[in-house]
Write a protein that holds these residues in place. Structure first.
Motif, PDB file in Angstrom:
ATOM      1  N   GLY A  72     -28.569 -54.794  -5.520  1.00  0.00           N
ATOM      2  CA  GLY A  72     -27.017 -54.006  -5.858  1.00  0.00           C
ATOM      3  C   GLY A  72     -27.745 -52.702  -6.596  1.00  0.00           C
ATOM      4  O   GLY A  72     -28.815 -52.223  -6.752  1.00  0.00           O
ATOM      5  N   ILE A  73     -25.869 -51.871  -7.063  1.00  0.00           N
ATOM      6  CA  ILE A  73     -26.236 -50.693  -7.874  1.00  0.00           C
ATOM      7  C   ILE A  73     -26.006 -50.429  -8.733  1.00  0.00           C
ATOM      8  O   ILE A  73     -25.545 -51.140  -8.961  1.00  0.00           O
ATOM      9  CB  ILE A  73     -25.116 -49.726  -6.739  1.00  0.00           C
ATOM     10  CG1 ILE A  73     -25.613 -49.439  -5.635  1.00  0.00           C
ATOM     11  CG2 ILE A  73     -25.532 -48.432  -7.340  1.00  0.00           C
ATOM     12  CD1 ILE A  73     -24.888 -48.501  -4.644  1.00  0.00           C
ATOM     13  N   ASN A  74     -26.922 -49.955  -9.644  1.00  0.00           N
ATOM     14  CA  ASN A  74     -26.661 -50.040 -11.809  1.00  0.00           C
ATOM     15  C   ASN A  74     -26.603 -51.907 -11.734  1.00  0.00           C
ATOM     16  O   ASN A  74     -25.375 -52.250 -12.248  1.00  0.00           O
ATOM     17  CB  ASN A  74     -25.090 -49.315 -12.060  1.00  0.00           C
ATOM     18  CG  ASN A  74     -25.538 -48.034 -11.326  1.00  0.00           C
ATOM     19  OD1 ASN A  74     -26.581 -47.546 -11.192  1.00  0.00           O
ATOM     20  ND2 ASN A  74     -24.582 -47.710 -11.544  1.00  0.00           N
ATOM     21  N   PRO A  75     -27.701 -53.512 -11.745  1.00  0.00           N
ATOM     22  CA  PRO A  75     -27.894 -54.052 -11.844  1.00  0.00           C
ATOM     23  C   PRO A  75     -28.023 -54.536 -13.411  1.00  0.00           C
ATOM     24  O   PRO A  75     -28.329 -53.118 -14.139  1.00  0.00           O
ATOM     25  CB  PRO A  75     -28.658 -54.465 -11.259  1.00  0.00           C
ATOM     26  CG  PRO A  75     -29.783 -52.998 -10.977  1.00  0.00           C
ATOM     27  CD  PRO A  75     -29.046 -52.477 -10.768  1.00  0.00           C
ATOM     28  N   VAL A  76     -27.168 -55.346 -13.869  1.00  0.00           N
ATOM     29  CA  VAL A  76     -27.138 -55.948 -15.000  1.00  0.00           C
ATOM     30  C   VAL A  76     -28.060 -56.780 -15.351  1.00  0.00           C
ATOM     31  O   VAL A  76     -28.399 -57.650 -14.458  1.00  0.00           O
ATOM     32  CB  VAL A  76     -25.976 -56.339 -15.913  1.00  0.00           C
ATOM     33  CG1 VAL A  76     -26.255 -56.771 -17.152  1.00  0.00           C
ATOM     34  CG2 VAL A  76     -24.877 -55.228 -15.891  1.00  0.00           C
ATOM     35  N   ILE A  77     -29.217 -56.127 -16.128  1.00  0.00           N
ATOM     36  CA  ILE A  77     -30.391 -57.060 -15.877  1.00  0.00           C
ATOM     37  C   ILE A  77     -30.532 -57.760 -17.825  1.00  0.00           C
ATOM     38  O   ILE A  77     -31.132 -57.027 -18.397  1.00  0.00           O
ATOM     39  CB  ILE A  77     -31.704 -56.772 -15.825  1.00  0.00           C
ATOM     40  CG1 ILE A  77     -31.418 -56.915 -14.023  1.00  0.00           C
ATOM     41  CG2 ILE A  77     -32.977 -58.019 -15.902  1.00  0.00           C
ATOM     42  CD1 ILE A  77     -33.052 -55.844 -13.517  1.00  0.00           C
ATOM     43  N   ALA A  78     -31.336 -59.569 -18.174  1.00  0.00           N
ATOM     44  CA  ALA A  78     -31.163 -59.335 -19.068  1.00  0.00           C
ATOM     45  C   ALA A  78     -32.255 -60.205 -19.319  1.00  0.00           C
ATOM     46  O   ALA A  78     -32.769 -60.612 -19.120  1.00  0.00           O
ATOM     47  CB  ALA A  78     -30.004 -60.686 -20.168  1.00  0.00           C
ATOM     48  N   LEU A 123     -33.417 -58.477 -24.475  1.00  0.00           N
ATOM     49  CA  LEU A 123     -32.876 -56.804 -23.752  1.00  0.00           C
ATOM     50  C   LEU A 123     -32.185 -56.591 -22.760  1.00  0.00           C
ATOM     51  O   LEU A 123     -32.246 -57.694 -21.974  1.00  0.00           O
ATOM     52  CB  LEU A 123     -34.501 -55.901 -23.544  1.00  0.00           C
ATOM     53  CG  LEU A 123     -34.353 -54.889 -23.538  1.00  0.00           C
ATOM     54  CD1 LEU A 123     -34.321 -53.869 -24.961  1.00  0.00           C
ATOM     55  CD2 LEU A 123     -35.360 -54.076 -22.508  1.00  0.00           C
ATOM     56  N   ILE A 124     -30.867 -56.207 -22.819  1.00  0.00           N
ATOM     57  CA  ILE A 124     -29.905 -56.145 -21.540  1.00  0.00           C
ATOM     58  C   ILE A 124     -30.410 -54.566 -20.882  1.00  0.00           C
ATOM     59  O   ILE A 124     -29.563 -53.317 -21.983  1.00  0.00           O
ATOM     60  CB  ILE A 124     -28.460 -56.148 -22.055  1.00  0.00           C
ATOM     61  CG1 ILE A 124     -28.276 -57.634 -22.838  1.00  0.00           C
ATOM     62  CG2 ILE A 124     -27.998 -55.930 -20.811  1.00  0.00           C
ATOM     63  CD1 ILE A 124     -26.552 -58.128 -23.066  1.00  0.00           C
ATOM     64  N   MET A 125     -30.467 -54.358 -19.631  1.00  0.00           N
ATOM     65  CA  MET A 125     -30.852 -53.605 -19.163  1.00  0.00           C
ATOM     66  C   MET A 125     -29.250 -52.885 -17.899  1.00  0.00           C
ATOM     67  O   MET A 125     -29.109 -54.359 -17.510  1.00  0.00           O
ATOM     68  CB  MET A 125     -32.061 -53.098 -18.451  1.00  0.00           C
ATOM     69  CG  MET A 125     -33.045 -53.134 -19.402  1.00  0.00           C
ATOM     70  SD  MET A 125     -34.732 -52.806 -18.071  1.00  0.00           S
ATOM     71  CE  MET A 125     -34.841 -54.588 -18.049  1.00  0.00           C
ATOM     72  N   ALA A 126     -28.494 -51.893 -17.919  1.00  0.00           N
ATOM     73  CA  ALA A 126     -27.466 -51.896 -17.366  1.00  0.00           C
ATOM     74  C   ALA A 126     -27.416 -50.544 -16.912  1.00  0.00           C
ATOM     75  O   ALA A 126     -27.848 -49.939 -16.714  1.00  0.00           O
ATOM     76  CB  ALA A 126     -26.183 -52.253 -17.995  1.00  0.00           C
ATOM     77  N   PHE A 182     -32.856 -62.642 -16.301  1.00  0.00           N
ATOM     78  CA  PHE A 182     -31.943 -62.611 -15.548  1.00  0.00           C
ATOM     79  C   PHE A 182     -31.188 -61.709 -15.043  1.00  0.00           C
ATOM     80  O   PHE A 182     -31.120 -61.018 -14.979  1.00  0.00           O
ATOM     81  CB  PHE A 182     -30.553 -63.778 -16.464  1.00  0.00           C
ATOM     82  CG  PHE A 182     -31.023 -64.424 -17.647  1.00  0.00           C
ATOM     83  CD1 PHE A 182     -31.518 -66.215 -16.693  1.00  0.00           C
ATOM     84  CD2 PHE A 182     -31.832 -64.775 -18.630  1.00  0.00           C
ATOM     85  CE1 PHE A 182     -31.569 -67.236 -16.886  1.00  0.00           C
ATOM     86  CE2 PHE A 182     -32.242 -65.614 -19.502  1.00  0.00           C
ATOM     87  CZ  PHE A 182     -32.201 -66.960 -19.058  1.00  0.00           C
ATOM     88  N   ARG A 183     -30.840 -62.354 -13.382  1.00  0.00           N
ATOM     89  CA  ARG A 183     -30.436 -61.414 -12.756  1.00  0.00           C
ATOM     90  C   ARG A 183     -29.050 -62.327 -11.999  1.00  0.00           C
ATOM     91  O   ARG A 183     -28.932 -63.839 -11.809  1.00  0.00           O
ATOM     92  CB  ARG A 183     -31.565 -60.840 -11.338  1.00  0.00           C
ATOM     93  CG  ARG A 183     -32.865 -59.985 -12.119  1.00  0.00           C
ATOM     94  CD  ARG A 183     -34.010 -61.589 -11.729  1.00  0.00           C
ATOM     95  NE  ARG A 183     -34.853 -60.459 -12.066  1.00  0.00           N
ATOM     96  CZ  ARG A 183     -35.933 -59.973 -11.832  1.00  0.00           C
ATOM     97  NH1 ARG A 183     -35.120 -59.198 -10.966  1.00  0.00           N
ATOM     98  NH2 ARG A 183     -37.253 -59.554 -12.831  1.00  0.00           N
TER      99      ARG A 183
END
Length: 213
Positions: free
Chosen positions: A139-145, A176-179, A205-206
Protein backbone atom coordinates in the motif's frame (compact mmCIF):
# COMPACT_ATOMS: atom_id res chain seq x y z
CA UNK A 1 8.25 -16.45 27.50
CA UNK A 2 8.99 -16.08 31.21
CA UNK A 3 11.30 -13.05 31.14
CA UNK A 4 10.78 -9.39 30.25
CA UNK A 5 10.91 -8.64 26.53
CA UNK A 6 11.49 -4.92 26.91
CA UNK A 7 14.44 -3.15 28.48
CA UNK A 8 13.98 -1.61 31.90
CA UNK A 9 12.23 1.82 31.91
CA UNK A 10 15.41 3.15 33.56
CA UNK A 11 17.42 2.37 30.45
CA UNK A 12 19.10 5.50 29.07
CA UNK A 13 18.70 4.49 25.43
CA UNK A 14 15.75 6.68 24.48
CA UNK A 15 14.14 6.41 21.02
CA UNK A 16 14.86 9.16 18.51
CA UNK A 17 13.88 10.30 15.03
CA UNK A 18 16.45 9.99 12.25
CA UNK A 19 17.31 13.34 10.58
CA UNK A 20 15.85 12.51 7.16
CA UNK A 21 14.52 15.47 5.18
CA UNK A 22 11.58 13.54 3.68
CA UNK A 23 11.28 10.46 5.85
CA UNK A 24 9.63 9.38 9.09
CA UNK A 25 11.96 6.92 10.81
CA UNK A 26 12.22 6.24 14.55
CA UNK A 27 15.02 4.22 16.13
CA UNK A 28 14.54 2.31 19.39
CA UNK A 29 17.99 1.17 20.60
CA UNK A 30 17.85 -1.77 23.00
CA UNK A 31 14.08 -2.04 22.54
CA UNK A 32 14.27 -5.71 23.50
CA UNK A 33 16.05 -6.83 26.65
CA UNK A 34 19.49 -8.39 26.28
CA UNK A 35 18.24 -11.74 27.57
CA UNK A 36 15.25 -11.78 25.22
CA UNK A 37 17.38 -10.72 22.24
CA UNK A 38 19.96 -13.44 22.88
CA UNK A 39 17.24 -16.08 23.25
CA UNK A 40 15.36 -15.00 20.12
CA UNK A 41 18.58 -15.00 18.09
CA UNK A 42 19.29 -18.63 19.00
CA UNK A 43 15.65 -19.74 18.64
CA UNK A 44 15.13 -18.19 15.21
CA UNK A 45 18.32 -19.72 13.82
CA UNK A 46 17.10 -23.14 14.90
CA UNK A 47 13.36 -22.99 14.18
CA UNK A 48 12.85 -21.06 10.94
CA UNK A 49 12.99 -22.91 7.56
CA UNK A 50 15.84 -20.82 6.16
CA UNK A 51 16.52 -20.93 2.41
CA UNK A 52 18.71 -19.15 -0.11
CA UNK A 53 16.50 -18.00 -2.95
CA UNK A 54 17.47 -17.15 -6.52
CA UNK A 55 16.37 -14.01 -8.34
CA UNK A 56 16.78 -12.82 -11.92
CA UNK A 57 19.21 -9.90 -12.14
CA UNK A 58 20.30 -8.31 -15.42
CA UNK A 59 19.13 -11.40 -17.29
CA UNK A 60 20.96 -13.86 -15.04
CA UNK A 61 19.78 -16.06 -12.18
CA UNK A 62 21.77 -15.26 -9.04
CA UNK A 63 21.53 -16.42 -5.43
CA UNK A 64 20.67 -13.67 -2.98
CA UNK A 65 23.56 -13.03 -0.54
CA UNK A 66 21.72 -14.08 2.64
CA UNK A 67 19.21 -16.65 3.87
CA UNK A 68 15.56 -15.77 4.28
CA UNK A 69 12.22 -17.06 5.53
CA UNK A 70 8.75 -15.57 4.92
CA UNK A 71 6.02 -15.93 7.55
CA UNK A 72 2.53 -14.58 8.03
CA UNK A 73 -1.21 -15.10 7.92
CA UNK A 74 -2.37 -17.76 5.49
CA UNK A 75 -3.36 -15.34 2.72
CA UNK A 76 -0.11 -13.30 2.83
CA UNK A 77 1.67 -14.32 -0.37
CA UNK A 78 4.43 -11.81 -1.13
CA UNK A 79 6.30 -10.93 -4.34
CA UNK A 80 9.49 -8.90 -4.75
CA UNK A 81 12.17 -8.97 -7.48
CA UNK A 82 9.95 -11.43 -9.39
CA UNK A 83 10.21 -13.85 -6.46
CA UNK A 84 6.88 -15.05 -5.05
CA UNK A 85 6.81 -16.49 -1.54
CA UNK A 86 3.97 -18.30 0.21
CA UNK A 87 3.91 -17.77 3.99
CA UNK A 88 5.27 -20.23 6.50
CA UNK A 89 3.26 -20.39 9.75
CA UNK A 90 3.92 -17.98 12.59
CA UNK A 91 6.18 -19.28 15.37
CA UNK A 92 5.76 -18.35 19.02
CA UNK A 93 9.00 -16.34 18.88
CA UNK A 94 7.87 -14.32 15.87
CA UNK A 95 4.49 -13.63 17.46
CA UNK A 96 6.16 -12.42 20.68
CA UNK A 97 8.38 -10.01 18.75
CA UNK A 98 5.46 -8.88 16.56
CA UNK A 99 3.49 -7.86 19.66
CA UNK A 100 6.46 -5.83 20.91
CA UNK A 101 6.71 -4.00 17.57
CA UNK A 102 3.00 -3.22 17.59
CA UNK A 103 3.36 -1.72 21.08
CA UNK A 104 6.29 0.43 19.93
CA UNK A 105 4.26 1.70 16.97
CA UNK A 106 1.82 3.08 19.54
CA UNK A 107 -0.83 5.63 18.64
CA UNK A 108 1.38 7.48 16.14
CA UNK A 109 1.74 4.51 13.79
CA UNK A 110 -0.96 2.18 15.06
CA UNK A 111 -0.45 -0.97 13.01
CA UNK A 112 -1.30 -4.66 13.20
CA UNK A 113 1.29 -6.63 11.28
CA UNK A 114 0.21 -9.74 9.37
CA UNK A 115 3.55 -10.86 7.92
CA UNK A 116 7.31 -10.77 8.42
CA UNK A 117 10.38 -11.31 6.25
CA UNK A 118 13.28 -12.84 8.17
CA UNK A 119 16.79 -12.38 6.77
CA UNK A 120 19.86 -14.13 8.17
CA UNK A 121 23.15 -12.38 7.36
CA UNK A 122 25.58 -15.17 8.15
CA UNK A 123 28.75 -13.04 7.97
CA UNK A 124 30.09 -9.81 6.48
CA UNK A 125 29.75 -11.09 2.92
CA UNK A 126 25.96 -11.30 3.23
CA UNK A 127 24.26 -8.05 2.29
CA UNK A 128 21.14 -6.26 1.02
CA UNK A 129 21.33 -4.03 -2.07
CA UNK A 130 19.64 -0.63 -2.15
CA UNK A 131 15.87 -0.93 -2.52
CA UNK A 132 12.55 0.47 -1.31
CA UNK A 133 9.80 -1.55 0.32
CA UNK A 134 7.21 -0.18 -2.09
CA UNK A 135 5.53 -3.27 -3.55
CA UNK A 136 1.82 -2.83 -4.33
CA UNK A 137 0.86 -5.31 -1.59
CA UNK A 138 2.23 -2.89 1.03
CA UNK A 139 0.00 0.00 0.00
CA UNK A 140 0.83 3.70 0.16
CA UNK A 141 3.12 4.92 2.96
CA UNK A 142 3.52 1.54 4.70
CA UNK A 143 4.63 1.16 8.31
CA UNK A 144 7.50 -1.34 8.59
CA UNK A 145 9.18 -2.41 11.83
CA UNK A 146 12.73 -3.71 11.45
CA UNK A 147 14.19 -5.77 14.31
CA UNK A 148 17.91 -6.54 14.61
CA UNK A 149 19.26 -9.55 16.51
CA UNK A 150 22.96 -10.37 16.59
CA UNK A 151 25.81 -8.44 14.97
CA UNK A 152 25.33 -4.67 14.63
CA UNK A 153 25.45 -3.56 10.98
CA UNK A 154 25.38 -0.08 9.33
CA UNK A 155 22.01 0.57 7.65
CA UNK A 156 22.15 3.25 4.95
CA UNK A 157 19.31 5.46 3.70
CA UNK A 158 19.82 7.23 0.35
CA UNK A 159 17.43 9.84 -1.05
CA UNK A 160 16.22 8.86 -4.51
CA UNK A 161 16.68 12.36 -5.97
CA UNK A 162 19.21 14.32 -3.92
CA UNK A 163 21.34 11.22 -3.12
CA UNK A 164 21.59 12.48 0.47
CA UNK A 165 22.75 9.63 2.74
CA UNK A 166 22.24 8.79 6.38
CA UNK A 167 23.78 5.81 8.15
CA UNK A 168 22.31 4.27 11.28
CA UNK A 169 24.04 1.36 13.00
CA UNK A 170 21.35 -1.17 13.92
CA UNK A 171 22.25 -2.76 17.24
CA UNK A 172 21.35 -6.08 18.86
CA UNK A 173 17.81 -5.86 20.22
CA UNK A 174 16.95 -2.62 18.41
CA UNK A 175 13.80 -1.76 16.46
CA UNK A 176 13.65 0.70 13.54
CA UNK A 177 10.20 1.90 12.47
CA UNK A 178 9.88 3.29 8.95
CA UNK A 179 6.64 5.14 8.23
CA UNK A 180 5.10 8.01 6.27
CA UNK A 181 6.57 8.67 2.82
CA UNK A 182 9.95 7.11 3.66
CA UNK A 183 9.67 4.37 1.01
CA UNK A 184 8.62 6.92 -1.63
CA UNK A 185 11.71 9.11 -1.13
CA UNK A 186 14.46 6.74 0.02
CA UNK A 187 16.16 3.48 -0.76
CA UNK A 188 17.97 1.57 1.96
CA UNK A 189 20.49 -1.25 2.18
CA UNK A 190 23.31 -3.02 4.03
CA UNK A 191 26.73 -3.28 2.39
CA UNK A 192 29.20 -6.15 2.50
CA UNK A 193 32.22 -5.87 4.78
CA UNK A 194 35.58 -7.65 4.78
CA UNK A 195 35.69 -7.49 8.57
CA UNK A 196 35.33 -10.82 10.39
CA UNK A 197 31.92 -10.34 12.01
CA UNK A 198 29.23 -12.58 13.42
CA UNK A 199 25.75 -13.33 12.15
CA UNK A 200 22.73 -11.03 12.20
CA UNK A 201 19.04 -11.87 11.93
CA UNK A 202 16.74 -9.08 10.75
CA UNK A 203 12.95 -9.22 10.92
CA UNK A 204 10.87 -6.74 8.91
CA UNK A 205 7.25 -6.81 10.02
CA UNK A 206 4.70 -5.57 7.48
CA UNK A 207 0.96 -5.33 6.84
CA UNK A 208 0.03 -6.74 3.45
CA UNK A 209 -3.16 -5.48 1.86
CA UNK A 210 -5.46 -8.27 0.77
CA UNK A 211 -6.61 -7.81 -2.82
CA UNK A 212 -10.18 -8.56 -3.82
CA UNK A 213 -10.51 -11.86 -5.66
Amino acid sequence: MQFSLFESPNDNHAPYKLPLSEGDVTYFPNALSKKASDTFFDQLQAELPWRQDTIRLFGKHVKIPRLQSWHGDEECTYTYSNLTMSPNPWTESLLDIKKCCEVLCGTEHKTKFNSVLANWYRNGQDSMSFHSDDEPELGINPVIASVTLGEARPFVFKHKETKEKHTQVLEHGSVLIMAGSTQSHYVHGIAKTAKPIGGRINLTFRHLIQRAR
